[in-house]
Design an enzyme around this catalytic site. Structure first.
Site: not given
Length: 337
Positions: A139, A208
């Site tokens: 990521e 998140c």
């Protein structure tokens, strides 16, 4: 001599909810499954679609072929679909796919894509981008790859903040990897804001919802547990963070396991309370496997610890929405038929 086995010892399992798959992981797996249904095998997948070997092996059995780079696709298979993983990819990857005339499907989690957009917005406004994350994580590689070389500085620890010497301290903006420890990240951001008061935050939270929810569930559940198991892969950032959260929140010991076979049974013969959760890339079928393994050895009672209700759903790519997805398609991870 008695013909009866001794009674199994009692064990309470504090089962965290939410746990396991998040909407982004579920969507990425669905994309590969639906691509296989629509186009047939093989479907190539660049990098592990999610960080879980059980999931990867299940998709391989259905015809997915995992590669690390696009040049590994044989010339005779260049018309076959290639899927980019949920972690996101640098801009150079879709550009390379286009140059090779490949048909690609981008399964990047929408929340990761949001971080990409936030980083690009900082740069568009003339700010140097500070990315809080772990070096080498896919990521992080993908996020840094959205911007030109030198436009992003990676910060991993509060000590890194101390050594950071930007050209213009008044033109900075930060974003974070989505799967970090909430508490650790808060400390790093506080240190950044202390050193650089003008630094701009992203327009929305980068970590998140699923990462936050799973950490909060473990934090609420860990105190008083004799042992805490996190189901997840050793290369899964969010799963490793859950182990750390459990230990900090009061679990006597916490351990990351991929399957029931990895549980150190000789070390937990006398425990009375077990905490159990799963990282965002760990399928429910493995949680069930572990509960069954404890049921075989203990008289188990389940204490479901619900700290949040998740109803997020990220739709798959429009090109795949004409394919019906039935429960049997996902039985290899969900356990239903």
């Amino acid at each position: 001599m008695s013909l009866f086995s001794p009674a199994k010892p009692a064990l309470t399992i504090r089962l965290c909810e939410p746990r396991g798959f998040c909407a982004g992981v579920d969507r990425a797996i669905q994309i590969v499954v639906l691509a296989l249904k629509k186009y047939g095998a093989p479907v190539y997948v660049r990098h592990e679609i999610v960080h879980n070997r059980f999931v990867v092996q299940g998709l391989q059995e259905r015809g997915a072929v995992f590669i690390e780079e696009l040049h590994e696709i044989p010339p005779e298979h260049r018309e076959r679909p290639v899927v980019f993983s949920a972690h996101g990819v640098p801009k150079s990857v879709p550009a390379d796919a286009q140059a090779r005339n490949l048909f690609y499907l981008d399964a990047t989690c929408p929340l990761v894509s949001k971080v990409h957009k936030q980083a690009m917005r900082h740069q568009r406004l003339g700010r140097h981008v500070v990315l809080v994350g772990h070096a080498g994580h896919p990521e992080v590689i993908g996020t840094m790859g959205q911007l030109p070389d030198g436009a992003v500085t990676l910060i991993e620890t509060e000590a890194d903040v101390h050594g950071f010497m930007p050209v213009d301290p008044d033109q900075l903006g930060f974003v974070t990897q989505t799967t970090l420890s909430v508490s650790d990240t808060a400390g790093i951001i506080a240190r950044l804001q202390e050193r650089f008061p003008a630094i701009q935050a992203p327009s929305a939270e980068s970590i998140c919802y699923a990462t936050t929810n799973r950490q909060e569930a473990v934090k609420e559940t860990a105190a008083g547990t004799d042992f805490f198991l996190i189901v997840g892969a050793p290369n899964s950032s969010n799963s490793k963070r859950l182990v750390e959260v459990a230990e900090r929140a009061g679990a006597k010991r916490a351990l990351l396991v991929q399957r029931a076979a990895e549980i150190p049974w000789d070390e937990i013969e006398t425990i009375g309370t077990l905490g159990l959760s799963a990282g965002a890339s760990a399928p429910q079928i493995i949680v069930d496997e572990i509960v069954d393994a404890f049921n075989a050895r203990f008289n188990v009672s389940i204490d479901l610890a619900v700290t949040a209700i998740e109803n997020e759903n990220f739709p798959v790519l429009s090109v795949l929405r004409d394919m019906p997805l039935v429960p049997a398609d996902m039985a290899f991870v969900n356990g239903n038929a």
